[in-house]
Design an enzyme around this catalytic site. Structure first.
Site, short mmCIF file in Angstrom:
data_model
loop_
_atom_site.label_atom_id
_atom_site.label_comp_id
_atom_site.label_asym_id
_atom_site.label_seq_id
_atom_site.Cartn_x
_atom_site.Cartn_y
_atom_site.Cartn_z
N SER A 34 -43.37 26.03 -19.69
CA SER A 34 -44.56 25.76 -20.32
C SER A 34 -44.20 24.28 -21.06
O SER A 34 -44.75 23.82 -22.14
CB SER A 34 -44.62 26.46 -21.73
OG SER A 34 -44.50 27.82 -21.16
N ALA B 60 -49.28 19.57 -29.40
CA ALA B 60 -49.18 20.52 -28.40
C ALA B 60 -47.86 21.43 -28.53
O ALA B 60 -46.80 20.91 -28.69
CB ALA B 60 -49.47 20.08 -27.19
N THR C 277 -47.65 19.93 -20.29
CA THR C 277 -48.53 19.35 -21.28
C THR C 277 -47.84 18.76 -22.59
O THR C 277 -48.00 17.62 -23.19
CB THR C 277 -49.57 20.40 -21.94
OG1 THR C 277 -50.40 21.10 -20.92
CG2 THR C 277 -50.56 19.66 -22.99
N GLY D 61 -52.00 24.87 -13.67
CA GLY D 61 -52.86 25.37 -14.71
C GLY D 61 -53.70 24.67 -15.17
O GLY D 61 -54.46 25.10 -16.04
N GLY E 30 -46.05 24.47 -25.83
CA GLY E 30 -46.24 25.37 -24.74
C GLY E 30 -47.10 26.46 -24.86
O GLY E 30 -46.90 27.42 -26.00
N VAL E 31 -47.98 26.78 -23.80
CA VAL E 31 -48.67 28.11 -23.91
C VAL E 31 -48.49 28.96 -22.89
O VAL E 31 -48.92 30.01 -23.04
CB VAL E 31 -50.22 27.62 -24.09
CG1 VAL E 31 -50.57 26.49 -25.14
CG2 VAL E 31 -50.78 26.98 -22.74
N GLU F 230 -46.45 30.59 -21.23
CA GLU F 230 -45.55 31.59 -21.17
C GLU F 230 -45.56 32.75 -22.02
O GLU F 230 -45.34 33.99 -21.76
CB GLU F 230 -43.91 31.31 -20.99
CG GLU F 230 -43.79 30.62 -19.64
CD GLU F 230 -42.40 29.87 -19.73
OE1 GLU F 230 -41.75 30.48 -19.12
OE2 GLU F 230 -42.45 28.71 -20.06
#
Lengths: 162, 290, 758
Positions: free
Chosen positions: C526, C712, C529, C486, C714-715, C717
């Site tokens: 996720s 950061a 990152t 992604g 996780g984004v 899910e």
């Protein structure tokens, strides 16, 4: 098993290849000509990942026999940029982050190019309906549509300056 | 792994000859949007493919006998762009433009849509409502038949070996005549019609209906002309109880099946709804045609 | 697109550079799995079961082998028999024996499409012919598709050695129920007694597929000395290596897996289907073998996620405080145990601070393809039930649905039903932002309605390796071991650039193969990152430390005289003015003379992944005569910790929402009476198309995760969790009918409307 000898034009260049009757144009592009930019997502014309432009019409190359390309003009994703000069659509896709995995991107770009060729200033709704045949599972289409609409303006401005 | 022979004849006679002379199963290739899918899935196993797109007469829209002629292999996109056709037959044009995606529109044809004989084909109800005819070429020469004579059941046509459609004819349009086509699909694009409804009406100067044809798709083995529904409209202006009677007549006539795309009840209900809406649009368009 | 939170003072993090692999992708040059070729390559294809459940009586491959052009044929007999063994190599527990049997059936076929044999031939046409010639006799058995039917006594049994775990006393008779789980907090009976309003309902969902546009594809080559190379599109090259080693009885060191670009995964490519077959065929034939699935095979034979029955009961006092939360989740696992019922149970109520919780989960096998992970596995299903039920509770209490959520919101210090206590989280921030958003107070038209729902996902950390190498000209290469699904490559380059203090265009990120980079857990959860980012930052910081040391050496000063700022070695405060800055480029040029190449690596097991929360607002318009639902407006608010590259964060949110909308409205598997799939294609498996969706307003909230160098979380899910309930709640608001069975397709909506009118 005798093959067809096909003479066609791809991205403006004369090209020849051999194929059997049942091979699709997509098969020929990918397997005979190593033009792997057009993708196979479904082989039934439902996803648009194989989109190319034939004699100015947007089509699914999986729904066309390779032998039908005889004497026609075929434009694929590989012909969208000119050398290292990206088409405004490609540039806008990059700037707007209109791709994630990138698999549907060639098909979307070709379809968007066909849209702008026919309808230089589409509305959001017109763009969405035109591109309904290009499935994307990653982006939700939002940034794709924004990129297409922005590129439309770029192309218009480029035409005005020329 | 038998080889499939491919030919692209340049004339109607050549094509008849190629089809007739085929020893094994022969298929006509127009747009290919059904044939190639069937080749891939193994549902179609032809030994000969005859590509009719190189025959000049088969591509293009032209005036004919006060009405229009449409070449059998004309892509839907081309049909959809013809301004004359859009004005005279907005219903036929919108039905044609609903077939598949933009990509499919670049290739699909009226002949393919008709001869593939899916009960849900989008162009067929509108063409039947329009009283379109088609010119069939074959070993016996040319013959002209109403479009509704072609499909005889799902995947079946009345065409015999060596025959194929050359062109379609749409009749002359009287004043205050207009058509409309609506279909129901679960998404906004890309689905096969769960129900289709075409309405073609001719009004008089006072807005009273003089002629009507209502044709449904996807609710019977072939497109269904519903004379009882049309009868409801004759002599009336489409006030509310005309619409509800039309709805009821349509629902009575439906003979759908339940399959992965819709149930009997759903198709029947929605057929009534779409027939009402298509008739309303056709009436409005007819009134607007001064 | 709006960004909340502190202005971060970063130079690169938070900006929107063009992704480094972007030009390749927009020109069609990026190489995905099926784009790769080797000289002498054969085409591999799979023969699949036509039956939903059957014993395999005989297999005769001789006629296929006799066909000229066929170079190898394999069946389960060509794979070592593996004892039952659970492991955590992939995304969740995996039993290698089951995985082996899923790749090639042994003794029994358990779903229509189950692989039984595979061939390698010199052309596609010959391979197809060879498949036809393989003779297999089956003894069909009764089959079971539905989860509750599979649980019922007397149901056809898939495995006679499967005994329900988690039940006391341990059962002596086999069952289709692989596992029962329970999560308990407080006293549910007391909670229900204390409630002044109780709402309960039963919800059902259908299996849905990840529907990535790229079918599975790989090329495998095995040399005479047993060295194997695999090119494949997958979510984890180390996972592919480990699974192939296990399934084929090969040493891990003998397999090298190069990740191709991946055309979508969403969890569906976190395991193997074709790779072990391609390797076995390559070994047997002595030639490279390419295998690519057709779309039909993808649907018939690769993991969808579970269909399920979800029963929810909520109790609250009049003021809106929830006193009791109960759920029973029954999830289909497909042919082998391993549905995501556990994370579903764990995620179900995690947005809320609840005193009394009781969750029961069942993992149930049935004659469908083995399920695979799908974006926040298990959570969207549970949340469909819980968030719909919350909506009913809000209406019963006469409370605004966001106010109800706020009143019960999880915060820092909340204990979850599955154990841990939350650190800093941003759930309330998402509710507040949703309430304040213009969407929430916008007027609605006729037949329109508005719904809200919240979502949660744990996000994981895990093992990641990264290397940062300084090139001779002061640019840098960042190598990591995670396929980029992604836009993670861009984020990794940005984090490295931030630490090194150089422009992001000077940092080239690449994804290494299994022999070129240290072990990395797959791309999923996720985590990239977060965890790989952490490894990259660590490696970049070591590079900076080394650069400062080299500077000190060159300048002949003490190392504590040197700081690093804007990509150069500069004097610290006490040494101000003592020397001019030395740029990275200069230091790089002198590297050979100051000690050699400048490089660092980090291999970590990242801890402290921050959970993500979201609150969504959805407006729909319903056609009351046909039941058709249009999504007319959608706003998704999510706490992402820190948006490293906001465009790709927004993209993840928008993509997750789109999948959730498809799941809510039209996606489902349709089976016939024989257990065969009727819609294995994109025509009748209806994913959203461009004209189905409005613009999706992705609102980023930032409550930084203190455990990550840039904050950061996780984004990827979280965004798929709320949409189904958001839509169900919006439909209720529009037309007053409560739909509890997914998908909410037009016939269902129309039937509900009709029933309500009568």
């Amino acid at each position: 098993m005798s093959k067809h000898h096909v003479s066609t034009t791809i991205n403006g260049e004369p090209v020849e290849f051999l194929c059997e009757t049942q091979h699709s144009l997509l098969d020929a592009l990918r397997d005979e000509l190593q033009l792997t930019g057009s993708k196979e997502g479904c082989s039934s014309g439902d996803c648009g990942a194989c989109s190319v432009i034939v004699d100015g019409r947007l089509v699914c190359s999986c729904l066309m026999l390779a032998v039908e390309a005889e004497g026609r003009q075929v434009d694929t994703i590989e012909g969208l940029a000119h050398g290292d000069r990206l088409h405004p659509l490609q540039q806008r896709f990059l700037e707007a982050a209109a791709l994630q995995c990138g698999f549907c991107t060639p098909g979307l770009l070709v379809a968007a190019k066909a849209l702008l060729d026919r309808n230089p200033q589409p509305t959001e709704t017109e763009a969405r309906y035109w591109l309904a045949g290009n499935l994307c599972r990653c982006t939700g289409y939002d940034k794709v549509i924004r990129a297409v609409l922005a590129a439309a303006t770029d192309v218009q401005e480029g035409a005005r300056k020329a | 792994m038998a080889t499939i022979t491919y030919s692209a004849p340049r004339s109607v006679d050549e094509a008849v000859h190629a089809l007739r002379g085929a020893n094994g199963a022969a298929r006509v290739l127009a747009g290919g949007t059904d044939l190639l899918v069937q080749l891939r899935s193994g549902r179609a196993k032809p030994e000969v493919i005859v590509d009719i797109k190189r025959i000049p007469r088969l591509i293009g829209v032209r005036a004919h006998g006060g009405g229009h002629a449409i070449g059998a292999a004309t892509p839907c996109a081309v049909i959809g762009e013809d301004p004359d056709l859009q004005k005279a037959w907005p219903g036929v044009v919108e039905a044609t433009r609903l077939i598949g995606s933009t990509q499919v529109q670049g290739r699909a044809t009226l002949a393919g849509n008709l001869c593939n004989a899916s009960p849900a084909a989008d162009s067929v109800p509108a063409m039947i409502a329009a009283q379109a005819t088609c010119v069939v070429a074959g070993p016996g020469g040319l013959r002209e038949v109403p479009v509704e004579a072609i499909a005889t059941g799902p995947g079946q046509t009345s065409l015999s070996r060596g025959e194929f459609i050359v062109e379609f004819h749409l009749p002359r349009r009287p004043p205050y005549a207009a058509d409309a086509y609506l279909r129901f699909i679960p998404r906004t694009e890309m689905d096969i019609a769960v129900v289709g409804a075409a309405a073609n009406v001719t009004l008089d100067a006072k807005g009273v209906c003089r002629e009507a044809r209502i044709v449904l798709g996807a609710v019977a083995p072939t497109a269904l002309l519903v004379p009882e529904a049309a009868a409801v409209l004759i002599g009336r202006r489409l006030e509310d109880d005309a619409l509800s009677q039309l709805d009821a007549a349509v629902r009575r006539a439906c003979r759908p099946i339940s399959d992965k795309r819709g149930t009997i009840e759903f198709r029947t209900r929605v057929a009534g709804v779409l027939a009402r809406r298509a008739a309303s649009i056709a009436f409005q368009r007819a009134r607007d045609r001064a | 697109m709006t960004s909340h939170g502190h202005s971060n003072g970063f130079k690169v993090v938070g900006t929107r550079p063009i992704r480094p692999d972007g030009v390749e992708k927009v020109t069609g040059r990026a190489a995905f799995g099926a784009d790769f070729s080797l000289p002498g390559m054969l085409v591999g294809k799979v023969k699949r079961s036509p039956h939903a459940h059957a014993r395999i009586r005989t297999i005769n491959v001789a006629p296929a082998l006799a066909l000229p052009g066929v170079k190898a044929v394999i069946t389960a007999a060509d794979l070592p028999e593996i004892p039952s063994e659970e492991s955590f190599v992939g995304e969740g527990p995996i039993n290698f024996r089951d995985l082996s049997r899923n790749c090639l059936a042994r003794d029994k076929v358990l779903y229509e499409g189950h692989a039984v044999a595979a061939v390698a031939a010199t052309s596609s046409a010959i391979a197809d012919e060879a498949l036809e010639r393989i003779e297999i006799t089956y003894e069909p058995l009764p089959h079971v598709i539905d989860v509750e039917a599979a649980m019922a006594p007397g149901a056809p049994l898939l495995h006679d050695d499967l005994f329900t775990q988690g039940v006391e006393p341990a059962p002596t008779r086999p069952s289709n129920i692989a596992k029962r789980l329970q999560f308990v907090l407080g006293d549910i009976a007391a909670g229900l007694r204390a409630a002044e309003a109780v709402v309960e309902r039963r919800y059902t969902t259908q299996p849905v597929h990840q529907a990535y546009i790229e079918p599975h594809a790989c090329v495998a080559a095995v040399a005479a000395d047993g060295q194997c190379q695999i090119w494949c599109s997958s979510q984890g090259q180390f996972m592919v290596r480990a699974y192939c080693a296990k399934l084929l009885g090969m040493g891990i060191a003998n397999i090298r897996v190069t990740p191709a670009e991946i055309g979508g995964g969403f969890g569906g490519k976190t395991l193997v289907y074709l790779e072990p077959l391609a390797v076995a065929l390559a070994k047997k034939s002595g030639r490279p073998v390419k295998m690519v699935m057709t779309r039909e095979e993808v649907f018939r034979a690769t993991g969808p996620t579970s269909g399920a029955v979800v029963e929810v009961k909520l109790g609250a006092t009049r003021d809106g405080k929830i006193t009791a939360a109960q759920a029973v989740l029954k999830y289909q696992a497909g042919a082998f145990p391993g549905s995501p019922v556990q994370p579903g149970c764990m995620a179900a109520f995690s947005m809320y601070d609840l005193p009394n919780v009781h969750i029961t989960g069942y993992d149930v096998v049935c004659n469908r393809p083995k399920v695979a992970a799908y974006r926040a596995p298990g959570a969207p299903i549970a949340s469909f039930g819980v968030e719909s039920c919350l909506d009913e509770l809000a209406r019963t209490l006469g409370m605004d649905p966001l106010a109800l959520r706020e009143k019960n919101a999880a915060r820092e210090g909340t204990r979850t039903a599955y154990g841990p206590v939350f650190n800093e989280i941003g759930y309330i921030d998402t509710v507040t932002a949703a309430k304040k958003h213009a969407h929430y107070s916008a007027p609605l038209g006729p037949h329109q309605g508005r719904g809200v729902a919240s979502g949660f996902w744990f996000n994981v950390g895990g093992e990641s390796s990264a290397e940062v190498h300084v090139n001779e000209d002061g640019s840098a290469v960042v190598v990591s071991g995670n396929p980029d699904i992604g836009g993670s490559r861009a984020s990794l380059a940005m984090m490295a650039a931030e630490v090194l203090g150089i422009p992001v265009e000077r940092v080239r990120p690449i994804v290494g193969d299994t022999s070129s980079i240290g072990y990395s857990f797959l791309t999923g959860g996720s985590r990239v990152t977060f965890a790989t980012g952490m490894a990259v930052v660590q490696a970049a910081e070591e590079v900076v430390a080394e650069l400062k040391r080299r500077a000190a050496m060159i300048l002949d000063v003490s190392p504590d005289a040197v700081a690093w700022k804007d990509g150069a070695a500069v004097p610290t405060e006490s040494y101000l003015g003592k020397f001019d800055p030395l740029s990275l480029a200069t230091l790089a040029l002198k590297a050979g003379r100051t000690g050699g190449p400048i490089s660092a690596k980090a291999s970590i097991n990242a801890q402290g992944a921050g959970p993500g929360f979201a609150t969504h607002i959805c407006d729909v318009e319903v056609d009351p005569e046909t039941g058709k639902v249009h999504v007319v407006r959608y706003t998704a608010v999510q706490d992402v910790g820190r948006a490293i590259h906001p465009s790709y964060v927004e993209g993840q949110i928008q993509g997750g929402v789109a999948q959730g909308i498809g799941w809510a409205l039209n996606e489902e598997y349709i089976y016939d009476g024989c257990g065969r799939l009727e819609n294995p294609g994109f025509l009748d498996y209806r994913v959203p198309v461009a004209s189905d969706l409005p613009m999706i307003d992705a609102v980023i909230v930032e409550v930084p995760n203190p455990r990550h160098p840039f904050g950061a979380r996780g984004v990827g899910e979280v965004p798929i969790v709320p949409p189904m309930a958001a839509l169900a709640n919006a439909i209720f608001d529009a037309v007053g009918v409560r739909l509890a069975d997914l998908p909410m397709s037009p016939p269902k909506v129309l039937a509900a409307l009709t029933a309500a009118r009568n």
